[in-house]
Write a protein that holds these residues in place. Sequence first.
Motif, PDB file in Angstrom:
ATOM      1  N   VAL A  40     -51.960 -16.321  11.701  1.00  0.00           N
ATOM      2  CA  VAL A  40     -50.542 -16.519  11.988  1.00  0.00           C
ATOM      3  C   VAL A  40     -49.828 -16.745  10.671  1.00  0.00           C
ATOM      4  O   VAL A  40     -50.134 -17.698   9.938  1.00  0.00           O
ATOM      5  CB  VAL A  40     -50.333 -17.723  12.936  1.00  0.00           C
ATOM      6  CG1 VAL A  40     -48.854 -17.951  13.180  1.00  0.00           C
ATOM      7  CG2 VAL A  40     -51.076 -17.497  14.246  1.00  0.00           C
ATOM      8  N   PHE A  41     -48.882 -15.859  10.357  1.00  0.00           N
ATOM      9  CA  PHE A  41     -48.133 -15.971   9.117  1.00  0.00           C
ATOM     10  C   PHE A  41     -47.420 -17.317   9.060  1.00  0.00           C
ATOM     11  O   PHE A  41     -46.740 -17.704  10.004  1.00  0.00           O
ATOM     12  CB  PHE A  41     -47.126 -14.829   9.005  1.00  0.00           C
ATOM     13  CG  PHE A  41     -46.346 -14.847   7.725  1.00  0.00           C
ATOM     14  CD1 PHE A  41     -46.942 -14.472   6.536  1.00  0.00           C
ATOM     15  CD2 PHE A  41     -45.036 -15.260   7.710  1.00  0.00           C
ATOM     16  CE1 PHE A  41     -46.234 -14.497   5.358  1.00  0.00           C
ATOM     17  CE2 PHE A  41     -44.314 -15.285   6.534  1.00  0.00           C
ATOM     18  CZ  PHE A  41     -44.914 -14.899   5.361  1.00  0.00           C
ATOM     19  N   GLY A  42     -47.610 -18.027   7.967  1.00  0.00           N
ATOM     20  CA  GLY A  42     -46.930 -19.299   7.762  1.00  0.00           C
ATOM     21  C   GLY A  42     -47.580 -20.495   8.431  1.00  0.00           C
ATOM     22  O   GLY A  42     -47.013 -21.586   8.412  1.00  0.00           O
ATOM     23  N   GLN A  43     -48.771 -20.339   8.978  1.00  0.00           N
ATOM     24  CA  GLN A  43     -49.382 -21.454   9.705  1.00  0.00           C
ATOM     25  C   GLN A  43     -49.753 -22.626   8.806  1.00  0.00           C
ATOM     26  O   GLN A  43     -49.913 -23.745   9.286  1.00  0.00           O
ATOM     27  CB  GLN A  43     -50.593 -20.989  10.496  1.00  0.00           C
ATOM     28  CG  GLN A  43     -51.806 -20.636   9.662  1.00  0.00           C
ATOM     29  CD  GLN A  43     -52.945 -20.101  10.505  1.00  0.00           C
ATOM     30  OE1 GLN A  43     -52.760 -19.740  11.658  1.00  0.00           O
ATOM     31  NE2 GLN A  43     -54.117 -20.050   9.935  1.00  0.00           N
ATOM     32  N   ASN A  44     -49.909 -22.392   7.510  1.00  0.00           N
ATOM     33  CA  ASN A  44     -50.252 -23.475   6.585  1.00  0.00           C
ATOM     34  C   ASN A  44     -49.075 -23.881   5.700  1.00  0.00           C
ATOM     35  O   ASN A  44     -49.267 -24.570   4.693  1.00  0.00           O
ATOM     36  CB  ASN A  44     -51.446 -23.078   5.718  1.00  0.00           C
ATOM     37  CG  ASN A  44     -52.711 -22.981   6.533  1.00  0.00           C
ATOM     38  OD1 ASN A  44     -52.964 -23.837   7.367  1.00  0.00           O
ATOM     39  ND2 ASN A  44     -53.497 -21.944   6.306  1.00  0.00           N
ATOM     40  N   ARG A  45     -47.891 -23.481   6.085  1.00  0.00           N
ATOM     41  CA  ARG A  45     -46.709 -23.807   5.291  1.00  0.00           C
ATOM     42  C   ARG A  45     -46.597 -25.337   5.116  1.00  0.00           C
ATOM     43  O   ARG A  45     -46.737 -26.087   6.070  1.00  0.00           O
ATOM     44  CB  ARG A  45     -45.465 -23.288   5.989  1.00  0.00           C
ATOM     45  CG  ARG A  45     -44.196 -23.457   5.165  1.00  0.00           C
ATOM     46  CD  ARG A  45     -42.988 -22.911   5.898  1.00  0.00           C
ATOM     47  NE  ARG A  45     -43.223 -21.585   6.422  1.00  0.00           N
ATOM     48  CZ  ARG A  45     -42.829 -20.446   5.836  1.00  0.00           C
ATOM     49  NH1 ARG A  45     -42.176 -20.502   4.709  1.00  0.00           N
ATOM     50  NH2 ARG A  45     -43.086 -19.292   6.390  1.00  0.00           N
ATOM     51  N   GLY A  46     -46.423 -25.749   3.865  1.00  0.00           N
ATOM     52  CA  GLY A  46     -46.271 -27.166   3.560  1.00  0.00           C
ATOM     53  C   GLY A  46     -47.579 -27.916   3.397  1.00  0.00           C
ATOM     54  O   GLY A  46     -47.583 -29.083   3.045  1.00  0.00           O
ATOM     55  N   LYS A  47     -48.714 -27.284   3.633  1.00  0.00           N
ATOM     56  CA  LYS A  47     -50.009 -27.962   3.523  1.00  0.00           C
ATOM     57  C   LYS A  47     -50.643 -27.799   2.142  1.00  0.00           C
ATOM     58  O   LYS A  47     -51.574 -28.518   1.809  1.00  0.00           O
ATOM     59  CB  LYS A  47     -50.970 -27.426   4.584  1.00  0.00           C
ATOM     60  CG  LYS A  47     -50.527 -27.755   5.997  1.00  0.00           C
ATOM     61  CD  LYS A  47     -51.521 -27.219   6.999  1.00  0.00           C
ATOM     62  CE  LYS A  47     -51.072 -27.540   8.413  1.00  0.00           C
ATOM     63  NZ  LYS A  47     -51.977 -26.970   9.409  1.00  0.00           N
ATOM     64  N   ILE A  48     -50.164 -26.842   1.363  1.00  0.00           N
ATOM     65  CA  ILE A  48     -50.734 -26.582   0.044  1.00  0.00           C
ATOM     66  C   ILE A  48     -49.647 -26.826  -0.993  1.00  0.00           C
ATOM     67  O   ILE A  48     -48.529 -26.338  -0.859  1.00  0.00           O
ATOM     68  CB  ILE A  48     -51.260 -25.135  -0.047  1.00  0.00           C
ATOM     69  CG1 ILE A  48     -52.362 -24.919   0.992  1.00  0.00           C
ATOM     70  CG2 ILE A  48     -51.756 -24.826  -1.450  1.00  0.00           C
ATOM     71  CD1 ILE A  48     -52.807 -23.494   1.137  1.00  0.00           C
ATOM     72  N   ARG A  49     -49.981 -27.576  -2.018  1.00  0.00           N
ATOM     73  CA  ARG A  49     -49.007 -27.883  -3.072  1.00  0.00           C
ATOM     74  C   ARG A  49     -49.629 -27.539  -4.425  1.00  0.00           C
ATOM     75  O   ARG A  49     -50.828 -27.680  -4.634  1.00  0.00           O
ATOM     76  CB  ARG A  49     -48.649 -29.356  -3.047  1.00  0.00           C
ATOM     77  CG  ARG A  49     -48.111 -29.804  -1.707  1.00  0.00           C
ATOM     78  CD  ARG A  49     -47.223 -31.014  -1.864  1.00  0.00           C
ATOM     79  NE  ARG A  49     -46.904 -31.604  -0.580  1.00  0.00           N
ATOM     80  CZ  ARG A  49     -45.931 -31.181   0.212  1.00  0.00           C
ATOM     81  NH1 ARG A  49     -45.213 -30.167  -0.141  1.00  0.00           N
ATOM     82  NH2 ARG A  49     -45.696 -31.784   1.351  1.00  0.00           N
TER      83      ARG A  49
END
Length: 86
Positions: A58-67
């Motif tokens: 799913v595109f964007g499913q990890n948004r905000g989880k990786i910095r």
Amino acid sequence: MDKMAGMMSPKIVTVEEAEARLLELIDLAEQGESIIITHEEQPKVKLVPIGQVPPRRVFGQNRGKIRMRPDFDDPLPNDFWLSGAP
């Protein structure tokens, strides 16, 4: 002699036999048996089970989880390049 009896070699059946015993052949394939279907005395198809389908990405499913650190793209120090270590 029954071609479907428990031998370790592939099970070889004709198209006509496969039509009549399709559900049984599918069950055998799911149990790990290799089934070869022939037509006019030539092997044509191998019946094997498919594995579980992996979940769709799913595109964007990890948004905000990786910095990334603010210095991520800063040049590396010279001692990194000259150390000789891989």
